[in-house]
Design a protein around this motif. Structure first.
Motif, PDB file in Angstrom:
ATOM      1  N   CYS A   9      44.019 -20.316  24.971  1.00 10.85           N
ATOM      2  CA  CYS A   9      44.000 -19.539  23.764  1.00 10.85           C
ATOM      3  C   CYS A   9      44.927 -18.055  23.659  1.00 10.85           C
ATOM      4  O   CYS A   9      45.802 -17.822  22.641  1.00 10.85           O
ATOM      5  N   ALA A  10      44.426 -17.471  24.932  1.00  8.52           N
ATOM      6  CA  ALA A  10      45.326 -16.182  25.134  1.00  8.52           C
ATOM      7  C   ALA A  10      46.675 -16.304  24.738  1.00  8.52           C
ATOM      8  O   ALA A  10      47.771 -15.478  24.889  1.00  8.52           O
ATOM      9  N   ILE A  11      47.454 -17.440  25.708  1.00  9.94           N
ATOM     10  CA  ILE A  11      48.981 -17.958  26.071  1.00  9.94           C
ATOM     11  C   ILE A  11      49.459 -17.323  24.113  1.00  9.94           C
ATOM     12  O   ILE A  11      50.485 -16.901  23.756  1.00  9.94           O
ATOM     13  N   GLU A  12      48.577 -18.253  23.511  1.00  8.82           N
ATOM     14  CA  GLU A  12      49.396 -18.532  22.215  1.00  8.82           C
ATOM     15  C   GLU A  12      49.097 -17.068  21.556  1.00  8.82           C
ATOM     16  O   GLU A  12      49.526 -16.416  20.573  1.00  8.82           O
ATOM     17  N   MET A  13      47.801 -16.192  21.592  1.00  5.71           N
ATOM     18  CA  MET A  13      47.970 -15.047  20.743  1.00  5.71           C
ATOM     19  C   MET A  13      48.407 -14.371  21.757  1.00  5.71           C
ATOM     20  O   MET A  13      49.626 -13.127  20.601  1.00  5.71           O
ATOM     21  N   MET A  14      48.977 -14.562  22.396  1.00  3.83           N
ATOM     22  CA  MET A  14      50.736 -13.563  22.723  1.00  3.83           C
ATOM     23  C   MET A  14      51.870 -13.332  22.712  1.00  3.83           C
ATOM     24  O   MET A  14      52.348 -12.842  21.395  1.00  3.83           O
ATOM     25  N   ALA A  15      51.685 -15.194  22.035  1.00  5.37           N
ATOM     26  CA  ALA A  15      53.034 -15.437  21.497  1.00  5.37           C
ATOM     27  C   ALA A  15      53.151 -14.968  20.142  1.00  5.37           C
ATOM     28  O   ALA A  15      54.076 -14.359  20.054  1.00  5.37           O
ATOM     29  N   THR A  16      51.500 -14.828  19.280  1.00  4.00           N
ATOM     30  CA  THR A  16      52.145 -14.407  18.000  1.00  4.00           C
ATOM     31  C   THR A  16      51.842 -12.898  17.743  1.00  4.00           C
ATOM     32  O   THR A  16      52.272 -12.392  17.262  1.00  4.00           O
ATOM     33  N   PHE A  17      51.347 -11.827  18.856  1.00  5.70           N
ATOM     34  CA  PHE A  17      51.496 -10.974  19.202  1.00  5.70           C
ATOM     35  C   PHE A  17      53.213 -10.572  19.437  1.00  5.70           C
ATOM     36  O   PHE A  17      53.983  -9.968  19.065  1.00  5.70           O
ATOM     37  N   ALA A  18      53.797 -11.397  20.052  1.00  8.81           N
ATOM     38  CA  ALA A  18      54.909 -11.289  20.261  1.00  8.81           C
ATOM     39  C   ALA A  18      56.322 -11.475  19.526  1.00  8.81           C
ATOM     40  O   ALA A  18      56.308 -11.247  17.991  1.00  8.81           O
ATOM     41  N   SER A  19      57.733 -10.809  19.662  1.00  5.85           N
ATOM     42  CA  SER A  19      57.922 -10.746  18.611  1.00  5.85           C
ATOM     43  C   SER A  19      59.138 -12.002  17.635  1.00  5.85           C
ATOM     44  O   SER A  19      59.077 -11.639  16.565  1.00  5.85           O
ATOM     45  N   ARG A  20      58.582 -12.799  18.164  1.00  2.28           N
ATOM     46  CA  ARG A  20      58.868 -14.398  16.834  1.00  2.28           C
ATOM     47  C   ARG A  20      58.215 -14.958  15.684  1.00  2.28           C
ATOM     48  O   ARG A  20      58.463 -14.583  14.931  1.00  2.28           O
ATOM     49  N   PHE A  21      56.660 -13.906  15.590  1.00  6.62           N
ATOM     50  CA  PHE A  21      55.644 -14.524  15.040  1.00  6.62           C
ATOM     51  C   PHE A  21      55.402 -12.739  15.207  1.00  6.62           C
ATOM     52  O   PHE A  21      54.560 -12.885  13.676  1.00  6.62           O
ATOM     53  N   ASP A  22      54.972 -12.096  15.279  1.00  6.29           N
ATOM     54  CA  ASP A  22      54.763 -10.539  15.120  1.00  6.29           C
ATOM     55  C   ASP A  22      53.913 -10.162  14.462  1.00  6.29           C
ATOM     56  O   ASP A  22      54.581 -10.100  12.545  1.00  6.29           O
ATOM     57  N   VAL A  23      52.732 -10.292  14.902  1.00 12.44           N
ATOM     58  CA  VAL A  23      51.759 -10.019  14.082  1.00 12.44           C
ATOM     59  C   VAL A  23      51.782  -7.489  13.672  1.00 12.44           C
ATOM     60  O   VAL A  23      51.243  -7.436  12.755  1.00 12.44           O
ATOM     61  N   GLU A  24      53.105  -7.452  14.478  1.00  9.79           N
ATOM     62  CA  GLU A  24      53.063  -5.725  14.085  1.00  9.79           C
ATOM     63  C   GLU A  24      53.465  -6.004  12.430  1.00  9.79           C
ATOM     64  O   GLU A  24      53.303  -4.926  11.371  1.00  9.79           O
ATOM     65  N   ARG A  25      54.013  -7.031  12.190  1.00  8.35           N
ATOM     66  CA  ARG A  25      54.787  -6.226  10.258  1.00  8.35           C
ATOM     67  C   ARG A  25      53.318  -6.892   9.687  1.00  8.35           C
ATOM     68  O   ARG A  25      53.510  -6.706   8.434  1.00  8.35           O
ATOM     69  N   LEU A  26      51.764  -6.969   9.947  1.00  5.59           N
ATOM     70  CA  LEU A  26      50.943  -6.997   9.437  1.00  5.59           C
ATOM     71  C   LEU A  26      49.767  -5.606   9.790  1.00  5.59           C
ATOM     72  O   LEU A  26      48.684  -5.149   9.532  1.00  5.59           O
ATOM     73  N   VAL A  31      31.274 -14.302  13.912  1.00  2.00           N
ATOM     74  CA  VAL A  31      32.493 -14.481  13.490  1.00  2.00           C
ATOM     75  C   VAL A  31      32.497 -14.301  11.764  1.00  2.00           C
ATOM     76  O   VAL A  31      32.039 -14.188  11.538  1.00  2.00           O
ATOM     77  N   ASP A  32      34.238 -13.803  11.733  1.00  2.00           N
ATOM     78  CA  ASP A  32      34.519 -14.003  10.720  1.00  2.00           C
ATOM     79  C   ASP A  32      35.344 -14.472   9.856  1.00  2.00           C
ATOM     80  O   ASP A  32      35.297 -15.649   9.585  1.00  2.00           O
ATOM     81  N   VAL A  33      36.058 -15.114  10.826  1.00  2.00           N
ATOM     82  CA  VAL A  33      37.401 -16.401  10.421  1.00  2.00           C
ATOM     83  C   VAL A  33      37.195 -17.193  11.537  1.00  2.00           C
ATOM     84  O   VAL A  33      37.012 -16.724  12.920  1.00  2.00           O
ATOM     85  N   TYR A  34      37.336 -18.746  11.694  1.00  2.00           N
ATOM     86  CA  TYR A  34      37.728 -19.445  12.240  1.00  2.00           C
ATOM     87  C   TYR A  34      38.536 -20.272  12.906  1.00  2.00           C
ATOM     88  O   TYR A  34      39.081 -20.783  11.647  1.00  2.00           O
ATOM     89  N   VAL A  35      39.292 -20.252  13.609  1.00  2.00           N
ATOM     90  CA  VAL A  35      40.603 -20.640  13.813  1.00  2.00           C
ATOM     91  C   VAL A  35      40.340 -22.454  14.430  1.00  2.00           C
ATOM     92  O   VAL A  35      40.376 -21.806  15.725  1.00  2.00           O
ATOM     93  N   PRO A  36      41.263 -23.462  14.273  1.00  2.00           N
ATOM     94  CA  PRO A  36      40.833 -24.769  14.581  1.00  2.00           C
ATOM     95  C   PRO A  36      41.818 -24.935  15.862  1.00  2.00           C
ATOM     96  O   PRO A  36      42.608 -24.269  15.126  1.00  2.00           O
ATOM     97  N   GLY A  37      41.545 -25.304  16.076  1.00  2.00           N
ATOM     98  CA  GLY A  37      42.406 -26.162  16.952  1.00  2.00           C
ATOM     99  C   GLY A  37      42.337 -26.129  18.924  1.00  2.00           C
ATOM    100  O   GLY A  37      41.528 -25.152  19.051  1.00  2.00           O
ATOM    101  N   CYS A  38      43.472 -26.787  19.151  1.00  2.00           N
ATOM    102  CA  CYS A  38      42.865 -26.429  20.624  1.00  2.00           C
ATOM    103  C   CYS A  38      43.721 -26.969  22.006  1.00  2.00           C
ATOM    104  O   CYS A  38      44.923 -27.778  21.634  1.00  2.00           O
ATOM    105  N   PRO A  39      45.231 -25.892  22.242  1.00  2.00           N
ATOM    106  CA  PRO A  39      44.936 -24.126  21.662  1.00  2.00           C
ATOM    107  C   PRO A  39      45.566 -24.500  20.169  1.00  2.00           C
ATOM    108  O   PRO A  39      46.424 -24.977  19.141  1.00  2.00           O
ATOM    109  N   PRO A  40      44.957 -23.348  18.181  1.00  2.00           N
ATOM    110  CA  PRO A  40      45.879 -23.326  17.120  1.00  2.00           C
ATOM    111  C   PRO A  40      47.391 -23.038  17.646  1.00  2.00           C
ATOM    112  O   PRO A  40      47.355 -22.139  18.460  1.00  2.00           O
TER     113      PRO A  40
END
Lengths: 213, 154
Positions: A84-101, A171-180
């Protein structure tokens, strides 16, 4: 060489911090006071103002402002456990870019507000996870990402996996998926921001849902 | 310089070890030995057959028939491998250690002890390898109950 039966050795339990499940469950119901003086002083102040007649007129905009500030710079600690950390890294990276949040992945738990548990939490890893979580300053949030940290996932019946990270930390939010996929995690982070914007007081949160198994 | 042993040479030399039961042709050479001859056969495999690389070791739980320890050693010059097996027998969990022969067997035997509870006699430091020190039971045994609770995380 002579073959002998082994002498059974019963090792002493080492989990001395929690004596039994009841104590653990009681701790799990409510976030323990870990001695955060600033948060408790803020809470006392807020409670004092709020109990004054008409005080909510003061506290509500103050809370709204503080929650806006909290949700707009919610820094996740860089903490990956499994695939899941791979998907998390993708979320952090420029394509999905959580820095705009306003979410800057930060390599120190002491400067972070959010922990994304991205992967399988093993019984051996759980004390380290709890330690990192304890190092984060209040107020802090946790997002459980993926089936493994939600419930144990495909490894639920394994001998070594914690059956859901909510047995270790709240835990506050559960994100389902394998990996999400990153979209799912992004949705979860937006839900978390929504939740933070309704964050009323420090130090208290709802009781977890009862375990059915 | 001596020519390295080939697969066929090794099979021929295995006749020198009377207790070894050699399996079907092909790579790896599968050899079953009684547990009393386990360390002796490992020394034979290393010195005579030239299998000097200890690849891995594991075990199989055959329930009523008991545990079976397997080890894979390689002769990298000759390009063949040797799969050593031994049946410990029902209810027995003691096995001679291969550490005096192969130093690489040290951690593998610790892992084997961790997962199957096999007591390797002669091992210098037989502790748990992967699981916490206070773990109760050996999880890869068939008798280990699924969902064994482990407080405080269950």
């Amino acid at each position: 060489m002579e073959i002998k039966r082994p002498v059974p050795v019963v090792p002493a339990p080492v989990w001395k911090t929690f004596k039994d499940l009841q104590e653990w469950e009681a701790l799990h119901k409510e976030r323990p006071d870990r001695g955060d003086k600033v948060a408790s002083a803020f809470e006392t102040l807020t409670e004092g103002i709020h109990s004054f007649p008409g005080g909510f007129i003061v506290t509500t905009p103050a809370d709204a402002f503080l929650n806006w500030a909290r949700k707009s710079s919610c820094w996740p600690v860089t903490f990956g456990l499994a695939c899941c950390a791979i998907e998390m890294m993708a979320t952090f990276a420029s394509r999905f870019d959580v820095e705009r949040l306003g979410m800057v992945p930060w390599a120190s738990p002491r400067h972070s507000d959010l922990m994304i548990i991205s992967g399988t939490v093993t019984i051996k890893m759980a004390p380290m996870l709890l330690r990192i979580y304890d190092q984060m300053p209040d107020p802090k949030w946790a997002v459980s990402m993926g089936s493994c940290s939600n419930s144990g996932g495909p490894f639920r019946h394994g001998y070594h996996v914690v059956k859901g990270v909510d047995r270790v930390i709240p835990v506050d939010v559960y994100v389902p998926g394998c990996p999400p996929p990153p979209e799912s995690l992004l949705n979860g982070l937006l839900l978390l921001q929504e939740q933070i914007s309704h964050f009323r007081q420090t130090g208290k949160r709802a009781a977890p849902s009862p375990k059915v198994d | 310089m001596l020519q390295p042993l080939t697969d066929a040479d090794a099979r021929a030399r295995l006749a020198e070890f009377p207790d070894a039961v050699v399996g079907a042709a092909g790579n790896p050479i599968t050899v079953s030995v009684p547990p009393a001859k386990w360390a002796e056969f490992a020394a034979f495999a290393k010195d005579v057959l030239g299998c000097r690389f200890f690849s891995f070791m594991s075990a199989v739980d055959w329930k009523e028939e008991g545990l079976e320890v397997i080890a894979w050693v390689d002769n990298s010059e000759g390009g063949f491998s040797l799969l050593m097996k031994t049946r410990l027998g029902a209810g027995v969990s003691g096995c001679p250690s291969l550490v005096p022969v192969y130093r690489g067997a040290n951690w593998m035997e610790r892992e084997c002890f961790d997962m199957f509870g096999i007591q390797f006699e002669g091992h210098p430091d037989l502790r748990r390898m992967l699981l916490p020190e206070d773990w109760v039971g050996h999880p890869l045994l068939k008798s280990y109950a699924v969902d064994t609770p482990y407080p405080p995380y269950r």
